[in-house]
Write an enzyme that holds these catalytic residues in place. Structure first.
Site, PDB file in Angstrom:
ATOM      1  CB  SER A   6      36.330  29.183  -2.077  1.00  0.00           C
ATOM      2  OG  SER A   6      37.891  29.343  -2.461  1.00  0.00           O
ATOM      3  CG  HIS A  31      34.487  30.827  -5.418  1.00  0.00           C
ATOM      4  ND1 HIS A  31      33.636  31.392  -6.298  1.00  0.00           N
ATOM      5  CD2 HIS A  31      35.527  30.374  -5.075  1.00  0.00           C
ATOM      6  CE1 HIS A  31      34.534  32.079  -6.824  1.00  0.00           C
ATOM      7  NE2 HIS A  31      36.003  31.668  -6.719  1.00  0.00           N
ATOM      8  CG  ASP A  33      38.747  29.382  -6.536  1.00  0.00           C
ATOM      9  OD1 ASP A  33      38.188  30.165  -6.767  1.00  0.00           O
ATOM     10  OD2 ASP A  33      38.846  29.414  -4.765  1.00  0.00           O
ATOM     11  CG  MET A  35      43.936  28.089  -9.555  1.00  0.00           C
ATOM     12  SD  MET A  35      44.922  28.935  -7.747  1.00  0.00           S
ATOM     13  CE  MET A  35      43.551  29.180  -6.360  1.00  0.00           C
ATOM     14  CG  HIS A  64      37.189  32.453  -9.793  1.00  0.00           C
ATOM     15  ND1 HIS A  64      37.933  33.072  -8.370  1.00  0.00           N
ATOM     16  CD2 HIS A  64      38.058  32.672 -10.370  1.00  0.00           C
ATOM     17  CE1 HIS A  64      38.899  34.059  -9.060  1.00  0.00           C
ATOM     18  NE2 HIS A  64      38.425  33.911 -10.245  1.00  0.00           N
ATOM     19  CG  MET A  66      42.212  31.663 -10.654  1.00  0.00           C
ATOM     20  SD  MET A  66      41.663  32.114  -9.383  1.00  0.00           S
ATOM     21  CE  MET A  66      40.893  31.006  -8.859  1.00  0.00           C
ATOM     22  CG  MET A 135      39.921  38.460  -8.263  1.00  0.00           C
ATOM     23  SD  MET A 135      39.517  36.807  -7.757  1.00  0.00           S
ATOM     24  CE  MET A 135      40.637  36.550  -6.475  1.00  0.00           C
ATOM     25  CG  ASP A 173      37.565  34.838  -4.735  1.00  0.00           C
ATOM     26  OD1 ASP A 173      37.672  34.628  -3.315  1.00  0.00           O
ATOM     27  OD2 ASP A 173      37.963  34.124  -5.585  1.00  0.00           O
TER      28      ASP A 173
HETATM   29  C1  DX5 Z   1      42.209  33.021  -4.574  1.00  0.00           C
HETATM   30  C2  DX5 Z   1      40.619  32.682  -5.195  1.00  0.00           C
HETATM   31  C3  DX5 Z   1      39.859  33.196  -3.846  1.00  0.00           C
HETATM   32  C4  DX5 Z   1      40.360  32.543  -2.232  1.00  0.00           C
HETATM   33  C5  DX5 Z   1      39.699  32.969  -1.368  1.00  0.00           C
HETATM   34  O1  DX5 Z   1      42.953  32.729  -5.747  1.00  0.00           O
HETATM   35  O2  DX5 Z   1      40.010  32.870  -6.062  1.00  0.00           O
HETATM   36  O3  DX5 Z   1      38.326  32.094  -4.140  1.00  0.00           O
HETATM   37  O4  DX5 Z   1      39.789  30.570  -1.836  1.00  0.00           O
HETATM   38  O5  DX5 Z   1      39.773  32.554  -0.093  1.00  0.00           O
HETATM   39  P1  DX5 Z   1      40.270  34.065   1.558  1.00  0.00           P
HETATM   40  O6  DX5 Z   1      38.752  34.115   2.013  1.00  0.00           O
HETATM   41  O7  DX5 Z   1      40.222  32.714   2.412  1.00  0.00           O
HETATM   42  O8  DX5 Z   1      40.548  35.270   0.707  1.00  0.00           O
HETATM   43 ZN    ZN Z   2      38.380  32.059  -6.360  1.00  0.00          ZN
END
Ligand code: DX5
Ligand code: ZN
Length: 213
Positions: A6, A31, A33, A35, A64, A66, A135, A173
């Site tokens: 990520s 990956h 993320d 948001m 991903h 969110m 998750m 994840d």
């Molecule tokens: C959290 C994200 C993850 C996050 C994972 O909302 O979806 O992808 O970056 O990070 P680690 O591996 O540090 O938990």
């Molecule tokens: Zn993620």
């Protein structure tokens, strides 16, 4: 086990180098993320940065979402031809319609379950999915502690997948590292996301390989 670092835990001041390093380091997916500050209490990157990531990446993107408005973000990112776009079941009233939209765009659809959501809640979507993302932290931030109940949830999901669509992958994840990778593998997990574990390591390639069991 496929590994998707990520980039949330990368140094955004040198993002170009950070992306090249995981690609050269042998990652399977990147990956990303995204948001919106509404579905989760944080904001990350939007189209300007994600476009740059897409231009540098030599491995497929795994986006991903969110966010509250999945359709809006799918329209922003579809031109990048990501391999996967995953969206949360908790944020979508019409998940099957979103799956159809992604298929029509030739993007593999994945659904994400927050820690409280059950695999049974998506049983009748499994035949239309390429991946389910479980998750193992509350979405919003990197570097959180692994929620161990995801292991049992992965086992339950695996038996539903075997019945409904054996081609569907299971992804986990949040808080993944070299200490919990074996139990995830044993539970039937196919893909892990790792942010702080990979980007916190002195040797990214070694960290990635330690999860590719
Ligand atoms: C959290 C994200 C993850 C996050 C994972 O909302 O979806 O992808 O970056 O990070 P680690 O591996 O540090 O938990
Ligand atoms: Zn993620």
């Amino acid at each position: 086990m496929l590994v998707a670092p990520s980039i949330l835990s990368a140094d955004f001041g040198i993002l170009n180098d950070e992306i090249k390093a995981i690609c050269d380091g042998g990652c399977d997916l990147i990956h990303v993320d995204v948001m919106d500050g509404h579905f989760v209490p944080n904001m990350t990157i939007g189209p300007v940065v994600v476009n740059s990531v897409g231009a540098i990446a030599t491995k497929p993107l795994d986006i991903h979402l969110m966010v509250e408005d999945n359709n809006f973000f799918i329209d922003l990112f579809s031109h990048l031809k990501p391999k996967y776009i995953s969206f949360h079941i908790e944020s979508e009233r019409h998940p099957h319609r979103v799956i159809q939209k992604l298929r029509a765009l030739d993007i593999k659809p994945a659904i994400v379950l927050n820690p409280h959501s059950t695999p049974e809640s998506i049983e009748y979507l499994l035949e239309d999915l390429d991946m389910v993302l479980l998750m193992s932290v509350n979405p919003g931030f990197g570097g959180q502690k692994f929620i161990t109940s995801v292991v049992e949830k992965a086992q339950k999901l695996k038996s539903l997948i075997d019945k409904r669509n054996p081609n569907c992958l299971i992804q986990v994840d949040g808080g993944v590292n070299d200490k919990n990778i074996l139990e995830l593998k044993d539970a039937g997990v196919d893909v892990v996301v790792a942010g702080s574990y990979v980007y916190g390591a002195s040797d990214y390639s070694k960290a990635i390989k330690s999860l590719q069991i």
